[in-house]
Scaffold this motif. Structure first.
Motif, PDB file in Angstrom:
ATOM      1  N   GLU A  46       0.764  -1.260   0.210  1.00  0.00           N
ATOM      2  CA  GLU A  46      -0.011  -0.087   0.106  1.00  0.00           C
ATOM      3  C   GLU A  46       0.971   1.303   0.097  1.00  0.00           C
ATOM      4  N   LYS A  47       1.769   1.391   0.829  1.00  0.00           N
ATOM      5  CA  LYS A  47       2.814   2.438   0.988  1.00  0.00           C
ATOM      6  C   LYS A  47       3.548   2.416  -0.526  1.00  0.00           C
ATOM      7  N   ALA A  48       4.093   1.410  -0.797  1.00  0.00           N
ATOM      8  CA  ALA A  48       4.790   1.321  -2.334  1.00  0.00           C
ATOM      9  C   ALA A  48       3.718   2.028  -3.545  1.00  0.00           C
ATOM     10  N   ALA A  49       2.361   1.718  -3.432  1.00  0.00           N
ATOM     11  CA  ALA A  49       1.672   2.191  -4.471  1.00  0.00           C
ATOM     12  C   ALA A  49       1.415   3.575  -4.178  1.00  0.00           C
ATOM     13  N   GLU A  50       1.415   4.088  -2.944  1.00  0.00           N
ATOM     14  CA  GLU A  50       1.326   5.732  -2.690  1.00  0.00           C
ATOM     15  C   GLU A  50       2.554   6.503  -3.157  1.00  0.00           C
ATOM     16  N   ALA A  51       3.675   5.925  -2.967  1.00  0.00           N
ATOM     17  CA  ALA A  51       4.907   6.304  -3.440  1.00  0.00           C
ATOM     18  C   ALA A  51       5.096   6.374  -4.852  1.00  0.00           C
ATOM     19  N   CYS A  52       4.622   5.335  -5.579  1.00  0.00           N
ATOM     20  CA  CYS A  52       4.638   5.284  -7.063  1.00  0.00           C
ATOM     21  C   CYS A  52       3.741   6.267  -7.467  1.00  0.00           C
ATOM     22  N   ASP A  53       2.577   6.546  -7.090  1.00  0.00           N
ATOM     23  CA  ASP A  53       1.743   7.773  -7.377  1.00  0.00           C
ATOM     24  C   ASP A  53       2.450   9.056  -7.301  1.00  0.00           C
ATOM     25  N   ARG A  54       3.217   9.378  -6.061  1.00  0.00           N
ATOM     26  CA  ARG A  54       3.668  10.500  -5.858  1.00  0.00           C
ATOM     27  C   ARG A  54       4.809  10.735  -6.809  1.00  0.00           C
ATOM     28  N   ILE A  55       5.634   9.683  -7.109  1.00  0.00           N
ATOM     29  CA  ILE A  55       6.782   9.880  -8.042  1.00  0.00           C
ATOM     30  C   ILE A  55       6.157  10.075  -9.630  1.00  0.00           C
ATOM     31  N   ARG A  56       5.254   9.285  -9.942  1.00  0.00           N
ATOM     32  CA  ARG A  56       4.599   9.551 -11.175  1.00  0.00           C
ATOM     33  C   ARG A  56       4.177  10.985 -11.303  1.00  0.00           C
ATOM     34  N   ALA A  57       3.603  11.490 -10.327  1.00  0.00           N
ATOM     35  CA  ALA A  57       2.867  12.867 -10.348  1.00  0.00           C
ATOM     36  C   ALA A  57       4.199  14.029 -10.619  1.00  0.00           C
ATOM     37  N   ALA A  58       5.371  13.589 -10.022  1.00  0.00           N
ATOM     38  CA  ALA A  58       6.314  14.537 -10.138  1.00  0.00           C
ATOM     39  C   ALA A  58       6.801  14.457 -11.666  1.00  0.00           C
ATOM     40  N   GLY A  59       6.894  13.319 -12.197  1.00  0.00           N
ATOM     41  CA  GLY A  59       7.358  13.323 -13.508  1.00  0.00           C
ATOM     42  C   GLY A  59       6.317  13.856 -14.522  1.00  0.00           C
ATOM     43  N   GLU A  60       5.015  14.102 -14.082  1.00  0.00           N
ATOM     44  CA  GLU A  60       4.032  14.590 -14.967  1.00  0.00           C
ATOM     45  C   GLU A  60       4.104  16.336 -14.796  1.00  0.00           C
ATOM     46  N   ARG A  61       4.482  16.711 -13.398  1.00  0.00           N
ATOM     47  CA  ARG A  61       4.495  17.907 -13.263  1.00  0.00           C
ATOM     48  C   ARG A  61       5.892  18.587 -13.974  1.00  0.00           C
ATOM     49  N   GLN A  75      11.693  -7.241  -3.090  1.00  0.00           N
ATOM     50  CA  GLN A  75      11.625  -7.031  -4.586  1.00  0.00           C
ATOM     51  C   GLN A  75      10.155  -6.610  -5.034  1.00  0.00           C
ATOM     52  N   SER A  76       9.349  -7.192  -4.349  1.00  0.00           N
ATOM     53  CA  SER A  76       7.895  -6.974  -4.852  1.00  0.00           C
ATOM     54  C   SER A  76       7.409  -5.393  -4.709  1.00  0.00           C
ATOM     55  N   LEU A  77       8.081  -5.008  -3.675  1.00  0.00           N
ATOM     56  CA  LEU A  77       7.885  -3.372  -3.663  1.00  0.00           C
ATOM     57  C   LEU A  77       8.556  -2.548  -4.705  1.00  0.00           C
ATOM     58  N   SER A  78       9.743  -2.978  -5.120  1.00  0.00           N
ATOM     59  CA  SER A  78      10.412  -2.458  -6.261  1.00  0.00           C
ATOM     60  C   SER A  78       9.892  -2.467  -7.466  1.00  0.00           C
ATOM     61  N   VAL A  79       8.826  -3.826  -7.457  1.00  0.00           N
ATOM     62  CA  VAL A  79       8.245  -3.812  -8.855  1.00  0.00           C
ATOM     63  C   VAL A  79       7.052  -2.901  -8.987  1.00  0.00           C
ATOM     64  N   ILE A  80       6.344  -2.664  -7.678  1.00  0.00           N
ATOM     65  CA  ILE A  80       5.275  -1.745  -7.712  1.00  0.00           C
ATOM     66  C   ILE A  80       5.874  -0.244  -8.017  1.00  0.00           C
ATOM     67  N   LEU A  81       7.152  -0.092  -7.407  1.00  0.00           N
ATOM     68  CA  LEU A  81       7.763   1.319  -7.630  1.00  0.00           C
ATOM     69  C   LEU A  81       7.912   1.674  -9.100  1.00  0.00           C
ATOM     70  N   ALA A  82       8.339   0.496  -9.835  1.00  0.00           N
ATOM     71  CA  ALA A  82       8.766   0.751 -10.953  1.00  0.00           C
ATOM     72  C   ALA A  82       7.670   1.174 -11.948  1.00  0.00           C
ATOM     73  N   ASP A  83       6.438   0.712 -11.461  1.00  0.00           N
ATOM     74  CA  ASP A  83       5.329   1.295 -12.421  1.00  0.00           C
ATOM     75  C   ASP A  83       5.101   2.663 -12.496  1.00  0.00           C
TER      76      ASP A  83
END
Length: 273
Positions: A46-61, A75-83
């Motif tokens: 859940e935290k990894a998914a939230e971090a993923c959204d935050r990282i993606r938003a920065a890229g869009e900004r 590694q399963s968390l890293s996979v989520i972050l890579a999204d």
């Protein structure tokens, strides 16, 4: 024109390891404005998914691909972050496989292992060193019998943060002594330091930079006056040279570099904890 790149230090622990390594890497590149953010304790999906959204938003900004320096051991968390679409830099990946081959043993991917209290003696030494640094800050206590090193410098030259870093990362008992007007008038080693000559290390700084730092602390004071800064630095450097005290300028030197130089010069090199 400076290019803006968002950078995230992501970890299932404090993130100190990722940030330290990431910062060292980024300093090798010029012409960029790195906007950094540390995301600590990302230790479940859940935290990894939230971090993923935050990282993606920065890229869009910023309309650019974010950079992620990742020290998550799961590694399963890293996979989520890579999204997130970010460039993923795994802190441990280049070293794990060679170590597993060399040791003929798989790694134990345990969250928080890098900063856990796995050695009570080491942990206790670091805490004691921190207490020592705080109690011997800016000449508060002047009994230096138990000190490993005494940093000597004019006010605001970087003594305190270096002492704290030495304590936290190396368990070194570091004290610091501020050169006063009285000390500088004599241009001789202050009497209270004479018995500890072998423990002394001098820090100096560019007067213009010292002026800037002091202006932030006490604007337009005699303390911050540029001529005062020039005089103090000149006399301090002359004192260090006369007394043959090893010296380093902190003007363009990081705390990590200062600490390493202090340890190596005084023969105090210890493993980083």
């Amino acid at each position: 024109m400076t290019t803006v790149r968002p950078v995230f230090y992501v970890s299932d622990g404090t993130g100190i390891t990722a940030e330290t390594i990431g910062h060292s890497l980024l300093t090798q590149f010029t012409g960029f404005s790195f906007i950094t953010d540390r995301l600590s304790f990302i230790d479940d999906p859940e935290k990894a998914a939230e971090a993923c959204d935050r990282i993606r938003a920065a890229g869009e900004r910023y309309n650019v691909r974010p950079i992620v320096v990742n020290s998550c051991v799961d590694q399963s968390l890293s996979v989520i972050l890579a999204d997130s679409g970010a460039l993923m830099l795994d802190v441990f990946a280049p070293f794990i496989e060679p170590l597993e081959r060399e040791l003929s043993s798989p790694r134990l991917a345990k969250v928080g292992q890098a900063h856990g209290m796995v050695d009570f003696e080491t942990y206790h030494r670091r805490i004691n060193a921190m207490n020592f640094a705080l109690s011997h800050d800016d000449g508060i206590a002047v009994n230096y019998d138990d000190a490993d090193v005494i940093l000597v410098a004019v006010s605001r030259a970087g003594k305190t943060p270096t002492c704290i870093y030495l304590a936290l990362h190396y368990g070194v008992r570091a004290a610091n002594y501020p050169l006063t007007d009285e000390d500088l008038e004599g241009e001789n080693l202050p009497p209270r330091l004479r018995n500890y000559r072998r423990k002394l290390f001098g820090l100096t700084i560019d007067p213009d930079r010292l002026h800037q730092i002091r202006q932030e602390r006490r604007p337009n004071s005699r303390y911050a006056n540029l001529e005062t800064c020039r005089r103090e630095v000149t006399v301090a450097e002359r004192l260090f040279q006369k007394e043959r005290i090893p010296t380093l300028s902190t003007t363009h030197t990081s705390i990590e570099e200062i600490s390493s130089k202090v340890l190596a010069t005084l023969g105090l090199q210890r493993g980083m904890y």
